[in-house]
Design an enzyme around this catalytic site. Structure first.
Site, mmCIF file in Angstrom:
data_model
loop_
_atom_site.group_PDB
_atom_site.id
_atom_site.type_symbol
_atom_site.label_atom_id
_atom_site.label_comp_id
_atom_site.label_asym_id
_atom_site.label_seq_id
_atom_site.Cartn_x
_atom_site.Cartn_y
_atom_site.Cartn_z
ATOM 1 N N ILE A 84 -1.260 -7.405 8.965
ATOM 2 C CA ILE A 84 -0.107 -7.428 10.004
ATOM 3 C C ILE A 84 0.013 -6.047 10.550
ATOM 4 O O ILE A 84 0.914 -5.803 11.385
ATOM 5 C CB ILE A 84 1.014 -8.229 9.564
ATOM 6 C CG1 ILE A 84 1.660 -7.841 8.078
ATOM 7 C CG2 ILE A 84 1.221 -9.738 9.595
ATOM 8 C CD1 ILE A 84 3.097 -8.075 7.846
ATOM 9 N N GLY A 85 -0.433 -5.030 9.796
ATOM 10 C CA GLY A 85 -0.197 -3.802 10.179
ATOM 11 C C GLY A 85 -0.918 -2.838 9.599
ATOM 12 O O GLY A 85 -1.620 -2.908 8.487
ATOM 13 N N VAL A 86 -1.449 -1.548 10.218
ATOM 14 C CA VAL A 86 -2.074 -0.698 9.613
ATOM 15 C C VAL A 86 -1.430 0.788 9.864
ATOM 16 O O VAL A 86 -1.016 0.961 10.854
ATOM 17 C CB VAL A 86 -3.524 -0.771 10.227
ATOM 18 C CG1 VAL A 86 -4.456 0.400 9.293
ATOM 19 C CG2 VAL A 86 -4.133 -2.037 10.047
ATOM 20 N N ASP B 102 11.727 10.064 8.495
ATOM 21 C CA ASP B 102 10.817 9.455 9.633
ATOM 22 C C ASP B 102 11.518 8.465 10.321
ATOM 23 O O ASP B 102 10.878 7.395 10.404
ATOM 24 C CB ASP B 102 9.631 9.038 8.767
ATOM 25 C CG ASP B 102 8.214 9.043 9.510
ATOM 26 O OD1 ASP B 102 8.463 9.531 10.603
ATOM 27 O OD2 ASP B 102 7.239 8.402 9.140
ATOM 28 N N PHE C 92 -0.529 4.918 5.246
ATOM 29 C CA PHE C 92 -0.770 4.462 3.784
ATOM 30 C C PHE C 92 -1.649 3.622 3.658
ATOM 31 O O PHE C 92 -2.332 3.598 2.347
ATOM 32 C CB PHE C 92 0.764 4.014 3.641
ATOM 33 C CG PHE C 92 0.999 3.517 2.030
ATOM 34 C CD1 PHE C 92 1.459 4.432 1.057
ATOM 35 C CD2 PHE C 92 0.759 2.320 1.612
ATOM 36 C CE1 PHE C 92 1.830 3.960 -0.065
ATOM 37 C CE2 PHE C 92 0.822 2.018 0.336
ATOM 38 C CZ PHE C 92 1.371 2.839 -0.758
ATOM 39 N N GLY C 93 -2.137 2.565 4.574
ATOM 40 C CA GLY C 93 -2.881 1.655 4.178
ATOM 41 C C GLY C 93 -2.565 0.425 5.119
ATOM 42 O O GLY C 93 -2.116 0.645 6.133
ATOM 43 N N VAL D 59 -1.101 -3.281 5.727
ATOM 44 C CA VAL D 59 0.165 -4.314 5.359
ATOM 45 C C VAL D 59 -0.497 -5.654 5.526
ATOM 46 O O VAL D 59 -1.080 -5.970 6.825
ATOM 47 C CB VAL D 59 1.466 -3.958 6.271
ATOM 48 C CG1 VAL D 59 2.642 -4.725 5.728
ATOM 49 C CG2 VAL D 59 1.755 -2.492 6.152
#
Ligand SMILES: *[C@@H]1O[C@H](CO)[C@@H](O)[C@H](O)[C@H]1NC(C)=O
Ligand SMILES: *[C@@H]1O[C@H](CO)[C@@H](O)[C@H](O)[C@H]1NC(C)=O
Ligand SMILES: *[C@@H]1O[C@H](CO)[C@@H](O)[C@H](O)[C@H]1NC(C)=O
Ligand SMILES: *[C@@H]1O[C@H](CO)[C@@H](O)[C@H](O)[C@H]1NC(C)=O
Ligand SMILES: *[C@@H]1O[C@H](CO)[C@@H](O)[C@H](O)[C@H]1NC(C)=O
Ligand SMILES: *[C@@H]1O[C@H](CO)[C@@H](O)[C@H](O)[C@H]1NC(C)=O
Ligand SMILES: *[C@@H]1O[C@H](CO)[C@@H](O)[C@H](O)[C@H]1NC(C)=O
Ligand SMILES: *[C@@H]1O[C@H](CO)[C@@H](O)[C@H](O)[C@H]1NC(C)=O
Ligand SMILES: *[C@@H]1O[C@H](CO)[C@@H](O)[C@H](O)[C@H]1NC(C)=O
Ligand SMILES: *[C@@H]1O[C@H](CO)[C@@H](O)[C@H](O)[C@H]1NC(C)=O
Length: 822
Positions: A496-498, A614, A501-502, A504
């Site tokens: 669902i996400g990039v 952040d 960190f890597g 998701v």
């Protein structure tokens, strides 16, 4: 007296001419035409001839001239050229005799003015040169523009064909055809990226897309031997605070045979953009310039380098990237220029924009040697290469629709495939579950309540021995196999996400809790530190408006964090980008209030303020009710007392959101979060990205643009057009005022998160009178702040250990403090 003056003037101009003659290139073919004019037009040291009466180079069915008194607003070229135009009905040809074969420049000047019967903005036409399509169905619309092409002409004539669209017409204000020095564009550029169609440039047509002089200085045609205009790089930069602009024209020494002055003048090589020397030396930043390009074409990217900053050679090493492709690693100009400082060096690269509408050029300092990190770039040119059909124009809609059908078809096949695959997976999972549930029931419950229980044996079996979590009693430790199961062994279809960190993944635990699983890719020191910070922060700080931690896993070199799943993704995706319904003003205010509460809690929830570092719209997540939660604590920091444990003092955060004061002074306070939150507020108001290089210069940087309009008291100008007329003016005013205060230059002038929260509540209140859902409570008290700041009591029982209970009591105290002040 007069005579003396005249003689002096003549003397000065002759000497000046002499100096310039020695520098200037003398083109063999040199056609300069001021279209539609009846008189010669001098521009700098050149004269454009009139073609107003009868032009021997033009054949056209009908002669029409127009002229205007209006002037282009921001023209870079002499205005006189734009005052007249020739209108072309029907297909028309300009034919020029070519004395010298080889590369030629074709420059076409357009300024769509309105003159009595003619509105040049209504023109629509195509332009061909030899067999190349330069422009297709072109409609000059936004002020004056010069289109520049370079063609390798190998015949004795150059024919330019203007073809108007259907019932329209073509026009032209001025025209240049010039021979170029042969050495200007050699073949044999390096190829970068996988999608380059053809790396040869020899016979292809080139269109200048960007010609930029670094160092925030423009170079006018009069200062360039080939009459090129170089724009300043400032508006293309990712962050002006990352760079220094330097100028040292005198340091340039053309000591090599190539590049010559004709490749770029000393005004280009003598100015540069370098790394801001006030940045912390350990800071790893990329200085990036973003250039809008047409997707699907090959581009020739020319880097102009010249070391005008080093005291001795061998002090400057940097890496060069285009998009994410490495162009040069540890580039050392001194080796390439025989150790003569100030010698220009050119790096040509052919690359493809593939499907992107941006071409991003990044330079970062390299960490070889023990020199002070720095970078340099003096100039950059981007030239579009004609495609296999000899065209520089974006494909017509026919080609597109064919392509679209293919895209739709492949998507349909993909969806079908995914559906079949999911059905299969579901089937397998169900079967496994049915088989295992009677046996495993107790474990399953245990698992759901306390991940730590089941993980103990696993931990012994797999844990690497290095306890990265200081308080191992936190619990929540999940065995890797459980996460594999939840994410279907990290199925790509569940991504669902990039992020940095890597990836998701969406996952489902055995107790049917839907979770988001963040799987780290690096075992680097930094990755580990961020992983640890995130878990520590999230297990200490629990709040309705902070995303909650469900567990983590650190075994078999895996760094995994499990969070509650946020149905509606990021705030960013809801503001722009994704095709989702537009958020109403009330919803936006509520989201701001929610995230402000989360941040306020971080800042005041313990004795040492926690600074998120952040804050950005991509780190504010929305649950199924669009309730906002702050996420991503990987680089957050506790206040100064615990600071010694954090060795790195590197500037961290996200471009566009970074507090300028923090950037220059590296003093980290919670006021940096306030600044970033101010930026988020502007994003919420305007519904556009913080940096959008596709917009006009004054609009690229949201903060600068917004500040400009706020100063004039016309915030409506930056408001998301979809909200037009739906915002109560008082609410807008309050909101804008607050955002601007957050963006104050100095931290001490910015409000606290508590103040921001109060003002946002106030803005909501002011809006509330307009919209449905009037508040039941009459006053603006912060009582909501207290009631929504609840603990997840179940999870507190998991917070065992001395440090945890200390934190807990502090949090309770903090809550009380807040209630009092609120
Ligand atoms: C000669 O070139 C210089 C810069 O190199 C420029 O400033 C000057 O205007 C030019 N002189 C003439 C007569 O064109
Ligand atoms: C000229 O044409 C453009 C485009 O059709 C239009 O937007 C503009 O209003 C017209 N200007 C005048 C003065 O008619
Ligand atoms: C002109 O400007 C408008 C709005 O700023 C933009 O949408 C359009 O693409 C521009 N047209 C050209 C030809 O650049
Ligand atoms: C590349 O383009 C040139 C000229 O357009 C052509 O002669 C050459 O065959 C092309 N090469 C390939 C591999 O397509
Ligand atoms: C122009 O093209 C010809 C091949 O047709 C090639 O030999 C020549 O080098 C090219 N000239 C330049 C300046 O690129
Ligand atoms: C860059 O140049 C422009 C125009 O000269 C100026 O307004 C701007 O402040 C400069 N930017 C920086 C960061 O120096
Ligand atoms: C040429 O450059 C010099 C030095 O930067 C500058 O003073 C002059 O104005 C420039 N000439 C033109 C015509 O821009
Ligand atoms: C340029 O470099 C050469 C070689 O080192 C040197 O001889 C010459 O003096 C330099 N010229 C200038 C103007 O510095
Ligand atoms: C270039 O940068 C823009 C803006 O950050 C980004 O949207 C785009 O994906 C980048 N393009 C590539 C090819 O990396
Ligand atoms: C700079 O950008 C490149 C390409 O996107 C990336 O590979 C590299 O890691 C970045 N460097 C830093 C220091 O961020």
């Amino acid at each position: 007296m007069m005579g003396m003056g005249l003689i002096l003037l003549i003397w000065v101009s002759t000497t000046m001419c002499l100096i310039n003659v020695s520098l200037e290139f003398d083109p063999v073919d040199n056609y300069l035409i001021d279209c539609g004019s009846h008189t010669k037009t001098p521009v700098g040291d050149r004269v454009f001839v009139a073609d107003g009466l009868n032009s021997d180079v033009l054949s056209t069915p009908q002669n029409t001239f127009v002229n205007t008194k209006s002037k282009p607003i921001s023209s870079t070229i002499d205005l006189a050229l734009y005052q007249t135009a020739r209108i072309l009905y029907g297909t028309s040809h300009y034919t020029f005799a070519i004395k010298k074969h080889g590369r030629h420049w074709i420059r076409l000047y357009f300024f769509p003015f309105v003159d009595g019967n003619y509105n040049l903005s209504t023109a629509k036409f195509s332009v061909l040169a030899q067999d190349f399509t330069l422009l297709r169905d072109f409609q000059p619309q936004n002020g004056s523009v010069v289109k520049e092409y370079s063609l390798n002409i190998t015949s004795d004539n150059l024919v330019l064909t203007f073809t108007p669209f259907a019932n329209s017409f073509a026009f032209l204000n001025a025209l240049e055809i010039l021979s170029l020095p042969d050495e200007l564009i050699p073949d044999g550029a390096k190829t970068i990226g996988p999608l380059v169609k053809n790396q040869s440039v020899l016979t292809r047509a080139l269109e200048t897309v960007a010609r930029v002089n670094m160092g925030n200085q423009t170079v006018s045609p009069q200062n360039d031997t080939l009459w090129r205009f170089w724009v300043s790089d400032e508006t293309y930069l990712n962050h002006v605070n990352f760079v220094n602009f330097v100028s040292k024209i005198g340091a340039v020494n053309y000591s090599m045979k190539w590049p010559t002055r004709n490749v770029a003048p000393s005004f280009v090589y003598g100015t540069a953009t370098t790394l801001n020397s006030q940045l912390d030396p350990s800071t790893l930043v990329n200085v990036t310039w973003f250039f809008p390009v047409d997707p699907g074409f090959d581009y020739l990217v020319r880097f102009h380098f010249c070391d005008i900053v080093s005291k001795t050679p061998g002090q400057l090493f940097f890496n060069v990237y285009i998009n994410s492709w490495l162009v040069a690693m540890n580039l050392d100009l001194s080796i390439l220029t025989s150790n003569i400082l100030g010698t220009p060096y050119v790096l040509d690269v052919v690359t493809s924009s593939s499907y992107s509408v941006f071409l991003n050029v990044s330079i970062s300092p390299s960490n070889v040697g023990n020199t002070y990190p720095n970078i340099i770039l003096n100039g950059l040119e981007i030239m579009k290469l004609s495609d296999s059909r000899g065209s520089l124009a974006v494909r017509d809609s026919k080609g597109n629709s064919k392509k679209k059908i293919w895209v739709i078809l492949s998507i349909a096949i993909g969806v079908l495939f995914i559906a079949m695959f999911s059905a299969l997976v579901l089937f397998v999972v169900c079967r496994r579950r049915r088989r295992s549930s009677p046996v495993d029931h107790s474990t399953e419950d245990h698992f759901a309540i306390n991940g730590g229980g089941i993980s103990e044996p696993m931990e012994n079996k797999y844990a690497s021995g290095t306890a990265i979590i200081s308080s191992s009693k936190i619990g929540y430790r999940f065995p890797f196999v459980a996460i594999q199961e939840a994410t279907n062994n990290f199925s790509e279809s569940l991504v669902i996400g990039v992020g940095g960190f890597g990836k998701v993944y969406k996952g489902v635990l055995r107790d049917e809790t839907v979770v988001a699983v963040k799987r780290g890719i690096s075992q680097s020191q930094q990755g580990l530190a961020e992983f640890r910070t995130e878990i520590e922060m999230l297990s200490q700080f629990r709040h309705r408006h902070l995303v909650s931690l469900i567990g983590f896993c650190h075994e078999r070199n895996e760094l995994i964090i499990i969070y509650e799943y946020m149905e509606n993704g990021t705030l960013k995706d809801h503001l722009y980008g994704l095709d989702v319904p537009c958020l109403s003003w009330r919803q936006r205010l509520e989201i701001c209030i929610g995230s402000a509460r989360g941040l306020h809690y971080l800042h005041t929830g313990s004795t040492n303020a926690v600074i998120h570092r952040d804050v950005k719209s991509a780190n504010i997540l929305l649950d199924e009710n669009l309730m906002a939660k702050v996420a991503d604590f990987g680089i957050s920091k506790a206040g100064p007392e615990i600071d010694e444990t954090h060795v790195s003092t590197a500037v961290r955060g996200s471009f566009g959101y970074l507090d300028p004061e923090y950037l220059t002074r590296q003093q980290l306070t919670e006021k940096s979060d306030i600044y970033s939150f101010g930026v988020v507020m502007l994003e919420v108001l305007s519904g556009r990205p913080v940096i959008d290089p596709s917009l006009s210069r004054e609009m690229v940087n949201l903060v600068e643009w917004a500040m400009e309009w706020e100063k004039k008291g016309e915030l409506e100008k930056i408001t998301d057009p979809r909200l037009m007329g739906k915002i109560n003016p008082d609410s807008l005013c309050k909101f804008g005022e607050t955002a601007v205060k957050c963006l104050a230059e100095r931290g001490i002038d910015r409000p606290t998160m508590g103040d921001v929260l109060w003002n946002l509540e106030c803005a909501l209140k002011l809006q509330g009178n307009d919209e449905k859902r009037p508040d039941l409570n009459g006053d603006l008290a912060l009582e909501t702040g207290v009631s929504t700041t609840q603990f997840n009591v179940g999870s507190v029982s998991n917070l065992e250990g001395v440090s945890m209970s200390r934190v807990f009591s502090q949090m309770v105290k903090a809550e009380n403090r807040w209630t009092e002040t609120g």
